[in-house]
Design an enzyme around this catalytic site. Sequence first.
Site, PDB file in Angstrom:
ATOM      1  N   LYS A  81       0.829  -1.206   0.000  1.00 22.96           N
ATOM      2  CA  LYS A  81       0.000   0.000   0.000  1.00 22.96           C
ATOM      3  C   LYS A  81       0.866   1.260   0.000  1.00 22.96           C
ATOM      4  O   LYS A  81       0.548   2.242  -0.652  1.00 22.96           O
ATOM      5  CB  LYS A  81      -0.943   0.007   1.216  1.00 22.96           C
ATOM      6  CG  LYS A  81      -2.124  -0.942   1.061  1.00 22.96           C
ATOM      7  CD  LYS A  81      -3.235  -0.256   0.335  1.00 22.96           C
ATOM      8  CE  LYS A  81      -4.264  -1.058  -0.375  1.00 22.96           C
ATOM      9  NZ  LYS A  81      -4.608  -2.366  -0.227  1.00 22.96           N
TER      10      LYS A  81
ATOM     11  N   LYS B 194      -7.376 -11.565  -9.944  1.00 23.19           N
ATOM     12  CA  LYS B 194      -8.470 -11.784  -9.015  1.00 23.19           C
ATOM     13  C   LYS B 194      -9.659 -10.905  -9.419  1.00 23.19           C
ATOM     14  O   LYS B 194      -9.464  -9.761  -9.838  1.00 23.19           O
ATOM     15  CB  LYS B 194      -7.957 -11.378  -7.625  1.00 23.19           C
ATOM     16  CG  LYS B 194      -8.919 -11.573  -6.500  1.00 23.19           C
ATOM     17  CD  LYS B 194      -8.222 -11.350  -5.172  1.00 23.19           C
ATOM     18  CE  LYS B 194      -9.252 -11.105  -4.089  1.00 23.19           C
ATOM     19  NZ  LYS B 194      -8.657 -11.075  -2.757  1.00 23.19           N
TER      20      LYS B 194
ATOM     21  N   LYS C  42     -13.453  -5.014  -8.372  1.00 22.02           N
ATOM     22  CA  LYS C  42     -14.129  -3.870  -8.930  1.00 22.02           C
ATOM     23  C   LYS C  42     -13.135  -2.940  -9.626  1.00 22.02           C
ATOM     24  O   LYS C  42     -13.405  -2.420 -10.702  1.00 22.02           O
ATOM     25  CB  LYS C  42     -14.820  -3.134  -7.776  1.00 22.02           C
ATOM     26  CG  LYS C  42     -15.692  -2.024  -8.237  1.00 22.02           C
ATOM     27  CD  LYS C  42     -16.319  -1.337  -7.055  1.00 22.02           C
ATOM     28  CE  LYS C  42     -16.889  -0.021  -7.513  1.00 22.02           C
ATOM     29  NZ  LYS C  42     -17.540   0.711  -6.465  1.00 22.02           N
TER      30      LYS C  42
END
Length: 324
Positions: free
Chosen positions: A112, A192, A195
Amino acid sequence: MKKRVFSGIRPTGRIHLGNYLGAVQNYVAMQDEYDCIYCVVDIHALTTLEDTHLLKDNVREQMIDLLAAGLDPDKCILFVQSHVPEVTELFTLLGMATPLSWLLRVPTFKEKAKQQPHNVNYGLVGYPVLMTADIVLYKAEAVPVGEDQLPHLELAREIVRRFNDQFGPTFPEPKGKLTSFPMVVGLDGRDKMSKSLNNHIELAATPEETMKKVMSAVTDPARRLRSDPGHPEVCNIYKLQKHFSPAIVDEIASECQSASRGCVDCKKQLGAAINEYLAPLRARRAEIAADQAYIDKVIKEGAEKARAIARVTMVEVKQKMGLL
Ligand code: TRP
């Protein structure tokens, strides 16, 4: 007594087939056997969101999807993380039992930090501590998660061990419980289902949208012509067929291998099978979404039930830590 289960779901918007097959279906199945607590983790979402104007609506949409998918507020506790502020108090206190070095080595933190170098906030480093607080506030023993969450759970167990050593036995060590369908590949056949990659199908999509998405999906890349024999074992559509067309899955495999079934026909049939499978869920969703007062009630009562448990844990934690 039934074993307590806890899981958190990030409010990224509407639930898609990947979330459903990988996690939500399992949450529904566990309701009868376990004492289940499920939480929409809106505070966790703030660690990566800069624009939060959709957050509240996303939380609500997700609640509706979870109810439509079969979570029953009479069988489980379903609530929104920020509605039980005790979790932030426990997060702060657990922080005192968590060495910073442990948090800096967490792979998701490093990832991240790379993805959002302009926003490596303190909350991001603390993400696994907040997740630990979620779980141990209810003294949950089992945590149904996808594979990607296992490092977080390992850390949760280390924090619990350290807390229990320092302040006396307080929390059980939570164990991860992997789903039988741990990773659903998206319609691109590569990553994977998610969205952000737009390779997903939302549960609440219309039958037309669903069909359009399925028709755009990537199949066996080695099969260029309709007359080429296919390889079902490498085809993502075939994986979805296993779930949505279980009765004819062997037939599909042999027809694909002998090239008597083309990819276009196969996808049409899969689209129809997915729509048939989701029809009752979609009907339930429309009914729930039309009853705003019901949704408000579920959200309010879920928080009340969760808070009643949380308050008891917090008294114990404060006593153990010397605050009370
Ligand atoms: N980190 C989890 C995810 O990204 C969400 C989550 C937050 C969670 N708190 C939790 C999962 C507690 C299990 C238990 O999917």
